[in-house]
Every structure is written in structure tokens, then in C-alpha cells.
Motif scaffolding. Structure first.
Motif, PDB file in Angstrom:
ATOM      1  N   TRP A  10      39.190  24.475  49.889  1.00 37.51           N
ATOM      2  CA  TRP A  10      38.091  25.431  49.719  1.00 37.51           C
ATOM      3  C   TRP A  10      38.610  26.868  49.683  1.00 37.51           C
ATOM      4  N   TRP A  11      39.618  27.179  50.490  1.00 41.54           N
ATOM      5  CA  TRP A  11      40.094  28.557  50.537  1.00 41.54           C
ATOM      6  C   TRP A  11      40.891  28.919  49.283  1.00 41.54           C
ATOM      7  N   LEU A  12      41.605  27.959  48.692  1.00 42.83           N
ATOM      8  CA  LEU A  12      42.329  28.217  47.457  1.00 42.83           C
ATOM      9  C   LEU A  12      41.345  28.460  46.313  1.00 42.83           C
ATOM     10  N   CYS A  13      40.292  27.635  46.243  1.00 42.66           N
ATOM     11  CA  CYS A  13      39.266  27.836  45.216  1.00 42.66           C
ATOM     12  C   CYS A  13      38.601  29.198  45.381  1.00 42.66           C
ATOM     13  N   LEU A  14      38.350  29.596  46.618  1.00 44.43           N
ATOM     14  CA  LEU A  14      37.732  30.894  46.887  1.00 44.43           C
ATOM     15  C   LEU A  14      38.635  32.042  46.429  1.00 44.43           C
ATOM     16  N   ILE A  15      39.916  31.927  46.699  1.00 44.46           N
ATOM     17  CA  ILE A  15      40.861  32.967  46.278  1.00 44.46           C
ATOM     18  C   ILE A  15      40.932  33.042  44.756  1.00 44.46           C
ATOM     19  N   LEU A  16      41.101  31.892  44.104  1.00 40.99           N
ATOM     20  CA  LEU A  16      41.200  31.889  42.643  1.00 40.99           C
ATOM     21  C   LEU A  16      39.912  32.382  41.991  1.00 40.99           C
ATOM     22  N   LEU A  17      38.776  31.998  42.547  1.00 37.32           N
ATOM     23  CA  LEU A  17      37.494  32.451  42.017  1.00 37.32           C
ATOM     24  C   LEU A  17      37.325  33.957  42.199  1.00 37.32           C
ATOM     25  N   SER A  18      37.710  34.470  43.357  1.00 36.03           N
ATOM     26  CA  SER A  18      37.611  35.913  43.625  1.00 36.03           C
ATOM     27  C   SER A  18      38.498  36.716  42.675  1.00 36.03           C
ATOM     28  N   VAL A  19      39.719  36.245  42.475  1.00 41.00           N
ATOM     29  CA  VAL A  19      40.635  36.925  41.555  1.00 41.00           C
ATOM     30  C   VAL A  19      40.093  36.858  40.132  1.00 41.00           C
ATOM     31  N   GLY A  20      39.537  35.717  39.762  1.00 34.95           N
ATOM     32  CA  GLY A  20      38.960  35.572  38.430  1.00 34.95           C
ATOM     33  C   GLY A  20      37.790  36.509  38.199  1.00 34.95           C
ATOM     34  N   VAL A  21      36.892  36.586  39.169  1.00 36.12           N
ATOM     35  CA  VAL A  21      35.731  37.486  39.045  1.00 36.12           C
ATOM     36  C   VAL A  21      36.197  38.936  39.003  1.00 36.12           C
ATOM     37  N   ALA A  22      37.172  39.277  39.830  1.00 38.05           N
ATOM     38  CA  ALA A  22      37.683  40.652  39.840  1.00 38.05           C
ATOM     39  C   ALA A  22      38.333  41.012  38.509  1.00 38.05           C
ATOM     40  N   SER A  23      39.026  40.044  37.902  1.00 39.42           N
ATOM     41  CA  SER A  23      39.725  40.348  36.647  1.00 39.42           C
ATOM     42  C   SER A  23      38.772  40.501  35.466  1.00 39.42           C
ATOM     43  N   ILE A  24      37.588  39.892  35.534  1.00 37.93           N
ATOM     44  CA  ILE A  24      36.652  40.005  34.415  1.00 37.93           C
ATOM     45  C   ILE A  24      35.489  40.952  34.700  1.00 37.93           C
ATOM     46  N   SER A  25      35.445  41.522  35.896  1.00 37.60           N
ATOM     47  CA  SER A  25      34.292  42.354  36.284  1.00 37.60           C
ATOM     48  C   SER A  25      34.118  43.582  35.401  1.00 37.60           C
ATOM     49  N   ALA A  26      35.186  44.138  34.866  1.00 38.05           N
ATOM     50  CA  ALA A  26      35.085  45.306  33.996  1.00 38.05           C
ATOM     51  C   ALA A  26      34.415  44.959  32.665  1.00 38.05           C
ATOM     52  N   HIS A  27      34.395  43.689  32.331  1.00 38.85           N
ATOM     53  CA  HIS A  27      33.828  43.253  31.043  1.00 38.85           C
ATOM     54  C   HIS A  27      32.538  42.456  31.237  1.00 38.85           C
ATOM     55  N   TRP A  28      31.844  42.716  32.312  1.00 39.64           N
ATOM     56  CA  TRP A  28      30.634  41.962  32.631  1.00 39.64           C
ATOM     57  C   TRP A  28      29.568  42.095  31.549  1.00 39.64           C
ATOM     58  N   GLN A  29      29.402  43.294  31.013  1.00 43.54           N
ATOM     59  CA  GLN A  29      28.394  43.513  29.960  1.00 43.54           C
ATOM     60  C   GLN A  29      28.716  42.696  28.710  1.00 43.54           C
ATOM     61  N   ASP A  30      30.002  42.634  28.369  1.00 43.51           N
ATOM     62  CA  ASP A  30      30.406  41.822  27.210  1.00 43.51           C
ATOM     63  C   ASP A  30      30.091  40.347  27.439  1.00 43.51           C
ATOM     64  N   ILE A  31      30.326  39.867  28.646  1.00 43.86           N
ATOM     65  CA  ILE A  31      30.080  38.457  28.955  1.00 43.86           C
ATOM     66  C   ILE A  31      28.585  38.146  28.856  1.00 43.86           C
ATOM     67  N   LEU A  32      27.751  39.046  29.365  1.00 47.02           N
ATOM     68  CA  LEU A  32      26.298  38.831  29.297  1.00 47.02           C
ATOM     69  C   LEU A  32      25.795  38.812  27.861  1.00 47.02           C
ATOM     70  N   GLN A  33      26.515  39.443  26.975  1.00 48.02           N
ATOM     71  CA  GLN A  33      26.153  39.436  25.553  1.00 48.02           C
ATOM     72  C   GLN A  33      26.912  38.352  24.786  1.00 48.02           C
ATOM     73  N   PHE A  34      27.542  37.447  25.518  1.00 47.71           N
ATOM     74  CA  PHE A  34      28.311  36.336  24.948  1.00 47.71           C
ATOM     75  C   PHE A  34      29.443  36.797  24.030  1.00 47.71           C
ATOM     76  N   ASN A  35      30.035  37.933  24.365  1.00 53.56           N
ATOM     77  CA  ASN A  35      31.191  38.451  23.648  1.00 53.56           C
ATOM     78  C   ASN A  35      32.407  38.238  24.549  1.00 53.56           C
ATOM     79  N   PHE A  36      33.127  37.152  24.317  1.00 49.85           N
ATOM     80  CA  PHE A  36      34.238  36.778  25.186  1.00 49.85           C
ATOM     81  C   PHE A  36      35.594  37.267  24.685  1.00 49.85           C
ATOM     82  N   VAL A  37      35.611  37.912  23.535  1.00 54.16           N
ATOM     83  CA  VAL A  37      36.878  38.368  22.955  1.00 54.16           C
ATOM     84  C   VAL A  37      37.643  39.304  23.895  1.00 54.16           C
ATOM     85  N   PRO A  38      36.996  40.280  24.563  1.00 54.03           N
ATOM     86  CA  PRO A  38      37.775  41.150  25.471  1.00 54.03           C
ATOM     87  C   PRO A  38      38.442  40.379  26.622  1.00 54.03           C
TER      88      PRO A  38
END
Length: 163
Positions: A16-44
Motif C-alpha cells: 500500500w505504501w509503495l502504491c501511495l508513493i508512486l501515485l503521489s509522484v505521478g499526480v505531482a508530475s502531471i499536476s501542471a497539465h491538469w487543464q489539458d487532461i480535463l480537456q482530454f489532451n494527453f499530448v503534453p
């Protein structure tokens, strides 16, 4: 070295703690592109090194396994899919077998293929292990999630060639 197999165990590195770490790092790495993701623009996302590193880590931990086999000729342990970490120990090379509780971080600095003050360790998760002392004095600890099953095998009888 694989005649009669008495015990097989395959342990995953996911916890559980490894999944939490990987998920946190993943969310942090894509957080700057949140608006693109909500518009289904995954290219960035595909241009972000963090996205690819996180994806690679999820895949690595998804397939990585600690495999232990106990059979009539000895014990075999390795990290799948890395066969170059395979260790085969014949019963004749082992002087003592002990099932014990250990501290992965304090004794070996964590999980995986580790070297510590008490010898070497193959561990994936948890704090129970099968400790083997060899005739040459070296110690190998193999982590397990099924200590009761291993205890029921009464491995000391193999050391005395009573199988």
C-alpha cells in the motif's frame, strides 16, 4: 536441482505504501497539465520525463517477483525476471535453518537483494524470513509471507538427510 518440489512462493513488491508513493509522484508530475487532461489532451503528458519514469516504475514493480522454491535437493531463490540474481543452495551446503522475524530497514537497509551486517537478504515485503547459515559461515535470509507453511515443512530434517 528440481526433483520433488515441497514449497513454492512468489512475492510481489507491491504494498500500500509503495502504491501511495508512486501515485503521489505521478499526480505531482502531471499536476501542471491538469487543464489539458480535463480537456482530454494527453499530448503534453507524453513529453514529461516524470510521466515515463513513473510508468516504467509501475511496470517494473508490476512484474518484479521474489520467487522461492524448496525441493528435495535444496532451496532456490531469485528475482523474476532477473535470473542473474538466482541463488541455488544445496542441502549439503547448509548447516542451520531458522525461521525468524527481522527488521528489513535496520538489518539490511530495506527490501530487495541486500547486504547487511548479518549477511545477505532476498526480501520483497514483510518482516519474516528463512535464515540459512552455510558451511562457509555466510548467512542468507529469504523473506517469506507464509512462515507457517515453511515451519510445517520441518526443514531441519533435510539437513540431516532424513528426506
Amino acid at each position: 536441482m528440481r526433483n520433488n518440489t515441497f514449497y513454492n512462493e512468489s512475492q510481489s513488491f507491491f504494498s500500500w505504501w509503495l502504491c501511495l508513493i508512486l501515485l503521489s509522484v505521478g499526480v505531482a508530475s502531471i499536476s501542471a497539465h491538469w487543464q489539458d487532461i480535463l480537456q482530454f489532451n494527453f499530448v503534453p503528458l507524453f513529453r514529461l520525463p516524470g510521466f515515463w519514469i513513473n510508468l516504467a516504475l509501475w511496470c517494473l514493480f508490476g512484474v518484479l517477483r521474489l520467487k522461492t522454491t524448496i525441493h528435495e535437493n535444496g532451496i532456490e531463490v531469485y528475482f523474476f525476471p532477473f535470473n542473474f540474481y538466482r541463488k541455488r543452495i544445496a542441502w549439503g551446503d547448509i548447516t542451520t535453518v531458522e525461521l525468524r522475524k527481522y527488521s528489513p530497514i535496520a538489518e539490511f537497509g530495506g527490501w530487495g537483494l541486500r547486504r547487511g551486517s548479518r549477511g545477505r537478504a532476498f526480501s520483497a515485503q514483510g518482516n519474516m524470513g528463512l535464515q540459512l547459515t552455510m558451511r562457509n559461515g555466510k548467512v542468507l535470509l529469504i523473506g517469506t509471507q507464509n512462515p507457517v507453511e515453511i515451519e510445517q515443512l520441518n526443514l531441519s530434517k533435510f539437513l540431516n538427510n532424513e528426506n
